[in-house]
Write a protein that holds these residues in place. Structure first.
Motif, PDB file in Angstrom:
ATOM      1  N   ARG A 251       0.814  -1.209   0.000  1.00 35.18           N
ATOM      2  CA  ARG A 251       0.000   0.000   0.000  1.00 35.18           C
ATOM      3  C   ARG A 251       0.849   1.260   0.000  1.00 35.18           C
ATOM      4  NH1 ARG A 251      -5.224   0.821   3.916  1.00 35.18           N
ATOM      5  NH2 ARG A 251      -5.964   2.793   3.033  1.00 35.18           N
ATOM      6  N   LEU A 252       1.898   1.272   0.815  1.00 31.16           N
ATOM      7  CA  LEU A 252       2.678   2.489   1.007  1.00 31.16           C
ATOM      8  C   LEU A 252       3.598   2.803  -0.162  1.00 31.16           C
ATOM      9  CD1 LEU A 252       3.531   1.873   4.761  1.00 31.16           C
ATOM     10  CD2 LEU A 252       1.878   3.513   3.845  1.00 31.16           C
ATOM     11  N   THR A 253       3.907   1.794  -0.987  1.00 23.42           N
ATOM     12  CA  THR A 253       4.735   2.031  -2.173  1.00 23.42           C
ATOM     13  C   THR A 253       3.902   2.225  -3.426  1.00 23.42           C
ATOM     14  OG1 THR A 253       4.962  -0.357  -2.546  1.00 23.42           O
ATOM     15  CG2 THR A 253       6.663   0.710  -1.219  1.00 23.42           C
ATOM     16  N   GLY A 254       2.583   2.255  -3.268  1.00 21.79           N
ATOM     17  CA  GLY A 254       1.716   2.424  -4.438  1.00 21.79           C
ATOM     18  C   GLY A 254       1.693   1.209  -5.339  1.00 21.79           C
ATOM     19  N   SER A 255       1.880   0.010  -4.732  1.00 22.67           N
ATOM     20  CA  SER A 255       1.959  -1.221  -5.526  1.00 22.67           C
ATOM     21  C   SER A 255       0.684  -2.049  -5.450  1.00 22.67           C
ATOM     22  CB  SER A 255       3.139  -2.070  -5.039  1.00 22.67           C
ATOM     23  OG  SER A 255       4.346  -1.356  -5.086  1.00 22.67           O
ATOM     24  N   GLY A 256      -0.386  -1.439  -4.975  1.00 19.18           N
ATOM     25  CA  GLY A 256      -1.623  -2.189  -4.778  1.00 19.18           C
ATOM     26  C   GLY A 256      -2.158  -2.836  -6.037  1.00 19.18           C
ATOM     27  N   LEU A 257      -1.928  -2.195  -7.174  1.00 19.60           N
ATOM     28  CA  LEU A 257      -2.346  -2.771  -8.448  1.00 19.60           C
ATOM     29  C   LEU A 257      -1.135  -3.168  -9.282  1.00 19.60           C
ATOM     30  CD1 LEU A 257      -5.347  -0.410  -9.338  1.00 19.60           C
ATOM     31  CD2 LEU A 257      -5.409  -2.704  -8.326  1.00 19.60           C
ATOM     32  N   GLY A 258      -0.024  -3.478  -8.568  1.00 15.95           N
ATOM     33  CA  GLY A 258       1.162  -3.964  -9.269  1.00 15.95           C
ATOM     34  C   GLY A 258       0.858  -5.227 -10.049  1.00 15.95           C
ATOM     35  N   CYS A 259      -0.007  -6.068  -9.478  1.00 17.45           N
ATOM     36  CA  CYS A 259      -0.615  -7.183 -10.206  1.00 17.45           C
ATOM     37  C   CYS A 259      -2.057  -6.778 -10.465  1.00 17.45           C
ATOM     38  CB  CYS A 259      -0.552  -8.469  -9.393  1.00 17.45           C
ATOM     39  SG  CYS A 259       1.088  -9.204  -9.298  1.00 17.45           S
ATOM     40  N   SER A 260      -2.408  -6.621 -11.708  1.00 18.43           N
ATOM     41  CA  SER A 260      -3.714  -6.062 -12.065  1.00 18.43           C
ATOM     42  C   SER A 260      -4.836  -7.071 -12.007  1.00 18.43           C
ATOM     43  CB  SER A 260      -3.651  -5.463 -13.474  1.00 18.43           C
ATOM     44  OG  SER A 260      -3.286  -6.475 -14.413  1.00 18.43           O
ATOM     45  N   ASP A 261      -4.496  -8.371 -11.900  1.00 18.43           N
ATOM     46  CA  ASP A 261      -5.513  -9.415 -11.913  1.00 18.43           C
ATOM     47  C   ASP A 261      -5.349 -10.302 -10.688  1.00 18.43           C
ATOM     48  OD1 ASP A 261      -7.672 -10.774 -12.831  1.00 18.43           O
ATOM     49  OD2 ASP A 261      -6.819 -11.321 -14.772  1.00 18.43           O
ATOM     50  N   TRP A 262      -6.275 -11.232 -10.532  1.00 22.78           N
ATOM     51  CA  TRP A 262      -6.234 -12.195  -9.431  1.00 22.78           C
ATOM     52  C   TRP A 262      -7.058 -13.411  -9.798  1.00 22.78           C
ATOM     53  CZ3 TRP A 262      -9.862 -14.349  -6.050  1.00 22.78           C
ATOM     54  CH2 TRP A 262      -9.329 -14.988  -4.926  1.00 22.78           C
ATOM     55  N   PRO A 263      -6.565 -14.639  -9.594  1.00 22.33           N
ATOM     56  CA  PRO A 263      -5.354 -15.006  -8.859  1.00 22.33           C
ATOM     57  C   PRO A 263      -4.061 -14.876  -9.678  1.00 22.33           C
ATOM     58  CG  PRO A 263      -6.406 -16.982  -9.632  1.00 22.33           C
ATOM     59  CD  PRO A 263      -7.319 -15.839 -10.009  1.00 22.33           C
ATOM     60  N   LEU A 264      -4.179 -14.707 -11.006  1.00 23.85           N
ATOM     61  CA  LEU A 264      -2.983 -14.450 -11.803  1.00 23.85           C
ATOM     62  C   LEU A 264      -2.530 -13.019 -11.557  1.00 23.85           C
ATOM     63  CD1 LEU A 264      -4.055 -16.080 -15.197  1.00 23.85           C
ATOM     64  CD2 LEU A 264      -2.772 -17.123 -13.321  1.00 23.85           C
ATOM     65  N   CYS A 265      -1.259 -12.748 -11.850  1.00 27.80           N
ATOM     66  CA  CYS A 265      -0.769 -11.384 -11.677  1.00 27.80           C
ATOM     67  C   CYS A 265      -1.295 -10.490 -12.799  1.00 27.80           C
ATOM     68  CB  CYS A 265       0.762 -11.383 -11.655  1.00 27.80           C
ATOM     69  SG  CYS A 265       1.472  -9.781 -11.223  1.00 27.80           S
ATOM     70  N   THR A 266      -1.310 -11.047 -14.009  1.00 26.75           N
ATOM     71  CA  THR A 266      -1.916 -10.395 -15.174  1.00 26.75           C
ATOM     72  C   THR A 266      -2.785 -11.436 -15.868  1.00 26.75           C
ATOM     73  OG1 THR A 266      -0.222 -11.005 -16.790  1.00 26.75           O
ATOM     74  CG2 THR A 266       0.196  -9.043 -15.437  1.00 26.75           C
ATOM     75  N   PRO A 267      -3.654 -11.026 -16.761  1.00 26.85           N
ATOM     76  CA  PRO A 267      -4.476 -12.024 -17.447  1.00 26.85           C
ATOM     77  C   PRO A 267      -3.659 -13.083 -18.183  1.00 26.85           C
ATOM     78  CG  PRO A 267      -5.362  -9.826 -17.795  1.00 26.85           C
ATOM     79  CD  PRO A 267      -4.043  -9.649 -17.113  1.00 26.85           C
ATOM     80  N   GLU A 268      -2.397 -12.776 -18.497  1.00 27.82           N
ATOM     81  CA  GLU A 268      -1.568 -13.717 -19.259  1.00 27.82           C
ATOM     82  C   GLU A 268      -0.508 -14.412 -18.431  1.00 27.82           C
ATOM     83  OE1 GLU A 268      -1.676 -10.387 -20.061  1.00 27.82           O
ATOM     84  OE2 GLU A 268      -3.354 -10.555 -21.488  1.00 27.82           O
ATOM     85  N   SER A 269      -0.246 -13.961 -17.191  1.00 31.06           N
ATOM     86  CA  SER A 269       0.898 -14.481 -16.456  1.00 31.06           C
ATOM     87  C   SER A 269       0.598 -14.604 -14.970  1.00 31.06           C
ATOM     88  CB  SER A 269       2.110 -13.561 -16.651  1.00 31.06           C
ATOM     89  OG  SER A 269       3.203 -13.969 -15.852  1.00 31.06           O
ATOM     90  N   LEU A 270       1.079 -15.709 -14.355  1.00 29.36           N
ATOM     91  CA  LEU A 270       0.933 -15.896 -12.918  1.00 29.36           C
ATOM     92  C   LEU A 270       1.877 -14.982 -12.155  1.00 29.36           C
ATOM     93  CD1 LEU A 270      -0.060 -17.450 -10.394  1.00 29.36           C
ATOM     94  CD2 LEU A 270       1.752 -19.128 -10.838  1.00 29.36           C
ATOM     95  N   VAL A 271       3.063 -14.746 -12.700  1.00 25.41           N
ATOM     96  CA  VAL A 271       4.088 -13.950 -12.038  1.00 25.41           C
ATOM     97  C   VAL A 271       4.203 -12.591 -12.724  1.00 25.41           C
ATOM     98  CG1 VAL A 271       5.339 -15.992 -11.326  1.00 25.41           C
ATOM     99  CG2 VAL A 271       5.924 -14.886 -13.492  1.00 25.41           C
ATOM    100  N   PRO A 272       4.712 -11.589 -12.020  1.00 28.51           N
ATOM    101  CA  PRO A 272       4.860 -10.269 -12.642  1.00 28.51           C
ATOM    102  C   PRO A 272       5.949 -10.254 -13.712  1.00 28.51           C
ATOM    103  CG  PRO A 272       5.877 -10.284 -10.478  1.00 28.51           C
ATOM    104  CD  PRO A 272       5.173 -11.600 -10.613  1.00 28.51           C
ATOM    105  N   ILE A 273       5.769  -9.408 -14.675  1.00 29.19           N
ATOM    106  CA  ILE A 273       6.765  -9.206 -15.734  1.00 29.19           C
ATOM    107  C   ILE A 273       7.441  -7.871 -15.445  1.00 29.19           C
ATOM    108  CG2 ILE A 273       7.149  -8.990 -18.210  1.00 29.19           C
ATOM    109  CD1 ILE A 273       4.514 -10.545 -18.585  1.00 29.19           C
ATOM    110  N   TYR A 274       8.711  -7.919 -15.056  1.00 32.18           N
ATOM    111  CA  TYR A 274       9.391  -6.723 -14.573  1.00 32.18           C
ATOM    112  C   TYR A 274       9.408  -5.618 -15.620  1.00 32.18           C
ATOM    113  CZ  TYR A 274      12.869  -3.663 -12.486  1.00 32.18           C
ATOM    114  OH  TYR A 274      13.507  -2.578 -11.957  1.00 32.18           O
TER     115      TYR A 274
ATOM    116  N   GLY B  13       7.375  -3.522 -13.477  1.00 29.60           N
ATOM    117  CA  GLY B  13       8.435  -2.948 -12.665  1.00 29.60           C
ATOM    118  C   GLY B  13       8.427  -3.451 -11.235  1.00 29.60           C
ATOM    119  N   ILE B  14       8.945  -2.638 -10.332  1.00 27.78           N
ATOM    120  CA  ILE B  14       9.091  -3.030  -8.938  1.00 27.78           C
ATOM    121  C   ILE B  14       7.744  -3.185  -8.249  1.00 27.78           C
ATOM    122  CG2 ILE B  14       9.216  -0.643  -8.102  1.00 27.78           C
ATOM    123  CD1 ILE B  14      11.208  -3.723  -6.813  1.00 27.78           C
ATOM    124  N   HIS B  15       6.723  -2.458  -8.712  1.00 27.49           N
ATOM    125  CA  HIS B  15       5.407  -2.561  -8.084  1.00 27.49           C
ATOM    126  C   HIS B  15       4.837  -3.967  -8.219  1.00 27.49           C
ATOM    127  CE1 HIS B  15       5.357   1.639  -7.195  1.00 27.49           C
ATOM    128  NE2 HIS B  15       5.336   2.012  -8.464  1.00 27.49           N
ATOM    129  N   GLY B  16       5.030  -4.567  -9.371  1.00 29.82           N
ATOM    130  CA  GLY B  16       4.551  -5.930  -9.567  1.00 29.82           C
ATOM    131  C   GLY B  16       5.260  -6.916  -8.653  1.00 29.82           C
TER     132      GLY B  16
END
Length: 378
Positions: free
Chosen positions: A50-73, A77-80
């Motif tokens: 919350r404090l780093t503004g990373s709340g939507l670093g992963c835009s989806d759930w339970p996947l991080c993005t609609p295409e990937s389980l893990v974040p793509i740097y 970036g660091i928020h993901g």
């Protein structure tokens, strides 16, 4: 004088029904401590999100993005990474909760209780899959319904387990509550992302995490005590004042959550706050905080004057509250720097845990007849 067993009252047996006392092995005790620490740590990692503004670093759930389980740097970036790290911590908390539950059931009810819990776990997966399949026919985001199926199966399993547990149902209940809470937290966390970090849901997410810290702390205390009937070891007025202190603590935390929900740390730069005036709420939040401090000081002084059993933990609680107030004043004067807000959030959970232990020290288990005789002779 503190209240003791009423004259003529006969000590009761443990709830084991005459069985040998429950022996909790060292692995279970270690895992219980790790579970408590993990619940505290995940409040810190959730605060970091919350404090780093990373709340939507992963835009989806339970996947991080609609295409990937893990974040793509390269994309997030660091928020993901920060957001995904908190999700991984949820997995650690869940695994520890399962381990503590299974070892607790084995110690209390043997193989039968463990096998029963595993069958309900399988049933939960099946129920979740069924909920998910049905939800897909009507909604786009169907995975929360899978988690809902798991929650219902876990609650059902807990009820059945408590019915067949022959002894120390208090420990079984606490272990089940942690697992149910972790599964529910995963559900609420998913809803938090899917609703775009709604501040009220985010606040509820934090509050439930804090409750889990208290439940794991309660497990640690009760695991060191025998079961059965408990009697008060403090005067009635002291017990009443202790519970009033709990209300002040709850009010302080409640207004603190609202204050954070109206402040600058929303979890994402584009998230709309809850609409309250943060300046006004900051003052409202401080009022029950000062009342809480006064009550804790009163309890601490009284406990040491009367030499009551909770006195040592009241010292811990008093120190936690004083430090918490100091950090709160400091962060307000410095414009709410992220690191101080994070420390304030973690300290709130530790204060609540210390209060939980203090309340559990207001009573002690009734000794068996043999133990009572030995105590009288000592």
């Amino acid at each position: 004088m503190p209240e003791t067993i009423a004259p003529g009252a006969r000590p009761t047996r443990d709830d084991s029904g005459g069985r040998p006392p429950v022996v909790l092995g060292r692995p279970l005790r270690v895992l219980a401590w790790l579970s408590f620490l993990a619940e505290v740590i995940i409040i810190g990692t959730g605060g970091a999100v919350r404090l780093t503004g990373s709340g939507l670093g992963c835009s989806d759930w339970p996947l991080c993005t609609p295409e990937s389980l893990v974040p793509i740097y390269e994309v997030q970036g660091i928020h993901g990474i920060i957001e995904f790290g908190n999700r991984l911590m949820t997995g650690v908390v869940g695994l520890l909760a399962i381990a503590v539950l299974l070892l607790t059931l084995k110690a209390l009810g043997g193989r039968r209780s463990v096998v029963s819990a595993l069958w309900f776990a399988l049933g939960g997966i099946v129920a979740g899959a069924a909920f998910f399949a049905i939800a897909m026919l009507f909604v786009e985001e169907a995975f929360p319904f899978f988690t809902l199926g798991l929650i219902l199966a876990t609650i059902t399993g807990a009820v059945h387990s408590l019915r067949i547990t022959p002894q120390r149902r208090d420990l079984s209940l606490l272990a089940w509550l942690v697992l149910i809470g972790v599964v529910a937290q995963a559900f609420v966390g998913g809803i938090t992302v899917l609703t775009g970090l709604n501040p009220f849901i985010v606040g509820f997410h934090y509050a439930t995490s804090l409750i889990l810290v208290c439940v794991t702390a309660a497990y640690l205390v009760r695991a060191r005590q025998q079961g059965g009937q408990r009697v008060s070891v403090v005067p009635r007025w002291f017990a009443v004042l202790s519970h009033v202190t709990g209300l002040a603590l709850a009010a302080t935390i409640f207004f603190g959550v609202l204050t954070t929900g109206s402040g600058p740390h929303s979890g994402d730069a584009n998230v709309i706050r809850d609409g309250f005036d943060a300046t006004v709420l900051a003052h409202v939040h401080s009022w029950p905080g000062y009342i809480l401090a006064a009550l804790v000081v009163t309890l601490t002084v009284s406990a040491w004057m009367l030499r009551l059993p909770p006195r040592r933990w009241l010292i811990v609680l008093a120190i936690a509250i004083v430090v918490q107030i100091g950090v709160g004043i400091w962060q307000a004067r410095e414009g709410l720097p992220e690191i101080l807000v994070g420390i304030h959030m973690v300290l709130a959970s530790l204060s609540a845990a210390a209060y939980t232990v203090t309340v559990l020290k207001l009573k002690r288990p009734v000794e068996s007849g043999e133990d009572a005789v030995r105590s009288a002779r000592a």
